[in-house]
Design an enzyme around this catalytic site. Structure first.
Site, PDB file in Angstrom:
ATOM      1  N   LYS A 182      -4.842   2.711  90.889  1.00 41.88           N
ATOM      2  CA  LYS A 182      -5.902   2.269  91.137  1.00 41.88           C
ATOM      3  C   LYS A 182      -7.008   3.181  91.799  1.00 41.88           C
ATOM      4  O   LYS A 182      -8.012   3.248  91.257  1.00 41.88           O
ATOM      5  CB  LYS A 182      -5.829   1.109  92.120  1.00 41.88           C
ATOM      6  CG  LYS A 182      -5.290  -0.208  91.079  1.00 41.88           C
ATOM      7  CD  LYS A 182      -5.568  -1.527  91.835  1.00 41.88           C
ATOM      8  CE  LYS A 182      -5.165  -2.663  91.158  1.00 41.88           C
ATOM      9  NZ  LYS A 182      -5.626  -3.768  91.460  1.00 41.88           N
TER      10      LYS A 182
ATOM     11  N   LYS B  24      -6.554  -7.453  84.447  1.00 41.40           N
ATOM     12  CA  LYS B  24      -8.084  -8.217  84.340  1.00 41.40           C
ATOM     13  C   LYS B  24      -9.238  -7.032  84.903  1.00 41.40           C
ATOM     14  O   LYS B  24     -10.200  -7.328  84.447  1.00 41.40           O
ATOM     15  CB  LYS B  24      -7.962  -9.537  85.215  1.00 41.40           C
ATOM     16  CG  LYS B  24      -7.591  -9.306  86.818  1.00 41.40           C
ATOM     17  CD  LYS B  24      -7.916 -10.698  87.415  1.00 41.40           C
ATOM     18  CE  LYS B  24      -6.622 -11.066  87.970  1.00 41.40           C
ATOM     19  NZ  LYS B  24      -6.216 -10.432  89.047  1.00 41.40           N
TER      20      LYS B  24
ATOM     21  N   LYS C  35      -0.061  -1.336  81.491  1.00 37.88           N
ATOM     22  CA  LYS C  35      -0.138  -2.678  81.835  1.00 37.88           C
ATOM     23  C   LYS C  35      -1.615  -3.511  81.475  1.00 37.88           C
ATOM     24  O   LYS C  35      -2.398  -3.134  81.633  1.00 37.88           O
ATOM     25  CB  LYS C  35       0.228  -2.892  83.197  1.00 37.88           C
ATOM     26  CG  LYS C  35       0.104  -4.393  83.680  1.00 37.88           C
ATOM     27  CD  LYS C  35       0.249  -4.436  85.346  1.00 37.88           C
ATOM     28  CE  LYS C  35      -1.072  -4.624  86.215  1.00 37.88           C
ATOM     29  NZ  LYS C  35      -1.465  -5.997  86.057  1.00 37.88           N
TER      30      LYS C  35
HETATM   31  P1  ATP Z   1      -6.069  -6.099  88.924  1.00 40.24           P
HETATM   32  O1  ATP Z   1      -6.324  -5.393  87.705  1.00 40.24           O
HETATM   33  O2  ATP Z   1      -7.361  -6.891  89.776  1.00 40.24           O
HETATM   34  O3  ATP Z   1      -5.262  -5.669  89.918  1.00 40.24           O
HETATM   35  P2  ATP Z   1      -4.092  -7.912  87.658  1.00 40.24           P
HETATM   36  O4  ATP Z   1      -4.406  -8.448  86.200  1.00 40.24           O
HETATM   37  O5  ATP Z   1      -3.067  -6.802  87.926  1.00 40.24           O
HETATM   38  O6  ATP Z   1      -5.555  -7.726  88.361  1.00 40.24           O
HETATM   39  P3  ATP Z   1      -3.029  -9.155  89.966  1.00 40.24           P
HETATM   40  O7  ATP Z   1      -3.984 -10.211  90.604  1.00 40.24           O
HETATM   41  O8  ATP Z   1      -3.209  -8.032  90.590  1.00 40.24           O
HETATM   42  O9  ATP Z   1      -3.995  -9.359  88.482  1.00 40.24           O
HETATM   43  O10 ATP Z   1      -1.788  -9.938  90.151  1.00 40.24           O
HETATM   44  C1  ATP Z   1      -1.663 -11.348  89.888  1.00 40.24           C
HETATM   45  C2  ATP Z   1      -0.091 -11.479  89.354  1.00 40.24           C
HETATM   46  O11 ATP Z   1      -0.073 -11.281  88.082  1.00 40.24           O
HETATM   47  C3  ATP Z   1       0.832 -10.702  90.043  1.00 40.24           C
HETATM   48  O12 ATP Z   1       2.044 -11.470  90.092  1.00 40.24           O
HETATM   49  C4  ATP Z   1       1.319  -9.575  89.009  1.00 40.24           C
HETATM   50  O13 ATP Z   1       2.509  -9.008  89.038  1.00 40.24           O
HETATM   51  C5  ATP Z   1       0.877 -10.461  87.677  1.00 40.24           C
HETATM   52  N1  ATP Z   1       0.807  -9.633  86.555  1.00 40.24           N
HETATM   53  C6  ATP Z   1      -0.616  -8.915  86.499  1.00 40.24           C
HETATM   54  N2  ATP Z   1      -0.562  -8.163  85.552  1.00 40.24           N
HETATM   55  C7  ATP Z   1       0.768  -8.553  84.737  1.00 40.24           C
HETATM   56  C8  ATP Z   1       0.999  -8.252  83.586  1.00 40.24           C
HETATM   57  N3  ATP Z   1       0.154  -7.345  82.679  1.00 40.24           N
HETATM   58  N4  ATP Z   1       2.114  -8.798  83.146  1.00 40.24           N
HETATM   59  C9  ATP Z   1       2.913  -9.328  83.641  1.00 40.24           C
HETATM   60  N5  ATP Z   1       2.414  -9.966  85.050  1.00 40.24           N
HETATM   61  C10 ATP Z   1       1.277  -9.627  85.324  1.00 40.24           C
HETATM   62 MG    MG Z   2      -2.904  -6.002  89.686  1.00 38.00          MG
END
Ligand code: ATP
Ligand code: MG
Length: 339
Positions: A118, A204, A201
């Site tokens: 990040k 969002k 990965k």
């Molecule tokens: P950001 O980009 O802001 O970090 P994010 O999409 O990674 O957002 P988080 O809020 O960081 O979402 O994570 C929330 C949950 O979703 C966590 O349990 C994380 O492991 C899961 N998660 C996030 N991205 C993935 C993915 N690509 N596949 C499976 N699980 C995911």
């Molecule tokens: Mg995340």
């Protein structure tokens, strides 16, 4: 010292840092709903204090927090069964987070890949909060003496750090107070990849909207994104082994398996030999079938933000009732006068 047996308790959270993605749904929310039905006490949270480790526009943060709550509920979380709340409403998270910042070591934090990903090349300009994120996450979990944490694969390292924090605290103060939390990383899609780049990965916060499927995307958008998703020119294999060196193909098959609650091998028995021109429309149909009822319900819930806020307020009160006594006990162990 006799070992304390902790009552099973599930905690997890998602950042209101943007729209929910298919990765969040398959890796996290779908698992949360499964665990809600397991008979164990479950707490699920919008981790707004984590979201602000990178800049969030205040109006967007408010909207995203409510939309995330709507997403949880629309996907099947029942606020009468699970405790659903907003992290900043339970100040014990931040307080224990500080105590854990004094337990966790710089060397541990420097190994965290999420910070490296990040902060990127501009680490000197990242917030201190982004660096310290895992100490607050350990507090989120341990303030409830949580024993199980369902997460996606990307959070495994932070869960290991949570165990390190618990072990060091217990050791330093000669207590058996915090449990050794178990990560629960299950299902066919524990790491959903970007639709544009099979080595990244799905997130969002990715600047490219085409990289992800948002829970609020309509059928046409889902269809367009899946049809444009990066793939390779080969037909699908008949066994999982054949996907080993094909990250983009593996990703789409994993998504298909997770959405249909099937094993990858079972899916491949069916679709092995098919070209993507045939498989992608099948995936579009499945994704629309599973996601559109959720997005419709999210939109309905978003029409009444006051009701969402009320639900979160109730959840926060229930969460505080568990967290505050654990925080007081922690302060006492550390040697702080609280009278
Ligand atoms: P950001 O980009 O802001 O970090 P994010 O999409 O990674 O957002 P988080 O809020 O960081 O979402 O994570 C929330 C949950 O979703 C966590 O349990 C994380 O492991 C899961 N998660 C996030 N991205 C993935 C993915 N690509 N596949 C499976 N699980 C995911
Ligand atoms: Mg995340």
């Amino acid at each position: 010292m006799t070992e304390v047996v902790h009552t099973p308790r599930v905690f997890s959270g998602i950042q209101p840092s943007g729209g929910l993605t298919l990765g969040n749904y398959l890796g996290a929310i779908k698992r949360f709903v499964d665990m809600q039905e397991s008979g164990i006490e479950t707490l699920y949270c919008m981790v707004d204090l984590h979201a602000i480790t990178v800049w969030q526009d205040p109006a967007d943060l408010r909207h995203n927090t409510r939309e995330l709550a709507a997403g949880y509920i629309a996907a099947g979380l029942d606020p009468s069964k699970s405790i659903l709340f907003n992290q900043s409403q339970v100040s014990a998270h931040a307080e224990l987070g500080w105590l854990f910042s004094c337990i966790a070591r710089m060397g541990w934090m420097k190994r965290m890949t999420q910070f490296k990903d990040k902060a990127g090349k501009n680490a000197e300009n990242a917030s201190l909060g982004l660096f310290g994120y895992p100490a607050l996450m350990a507090a989120d979990i341990l303030i409830y003496h949580s024993t199980h944490v369902p997460v996606g694969e990307d959070q495994k390292q932070h869960l290991e750090l949570t165990r390190d924090v618990a072990a060091k605290f217990n050791h330093d103060f000669g207590v058996d107070f915090f449990p050794m939390t178990e990560p629960v990383i299950e299902g066919a899609a524990t790491r959903v990849m970007s639709l544009r780049d099979g080595s990244k990965k799905m997130s969002k916060s990715d600047p490219s909207d085409a990289s992800r499927i948002n829970m609020t995307d309509d059928a046409e958008t889902i269809s367009k994104k899946i049809r444009k998703a990066k793939t390779d020119p080969d037909a699908l294999p008949s066994e999982a082994e054949g996907l080993k060196e094909r990250p983009e193909a593996r990703n789409l098959v994993n998504i298909f398996a997770a959405l249909s609650d099937l094993e990858v091998d079972a899916v491949l028995r069916d679709v092995g030999g098919k070209q993507f021109s045939e498989f992608k429309p099948m995936l579009v149909d499945l994704a629309v079938e599973k996601l559109s009822p959720i997005s419709t319900e999210m939109a309905r819930l978003m029409n009444d933000p006051a009701e969402i806020d009320r639900t979160l307020g109730e959840g926060a009160a229930r969460a505080r009732a568990i967290a505050n006594p654990i925080l007081e006990k922690t302060y006492d162990i550390v040697g702080m006068i609280r009278s």
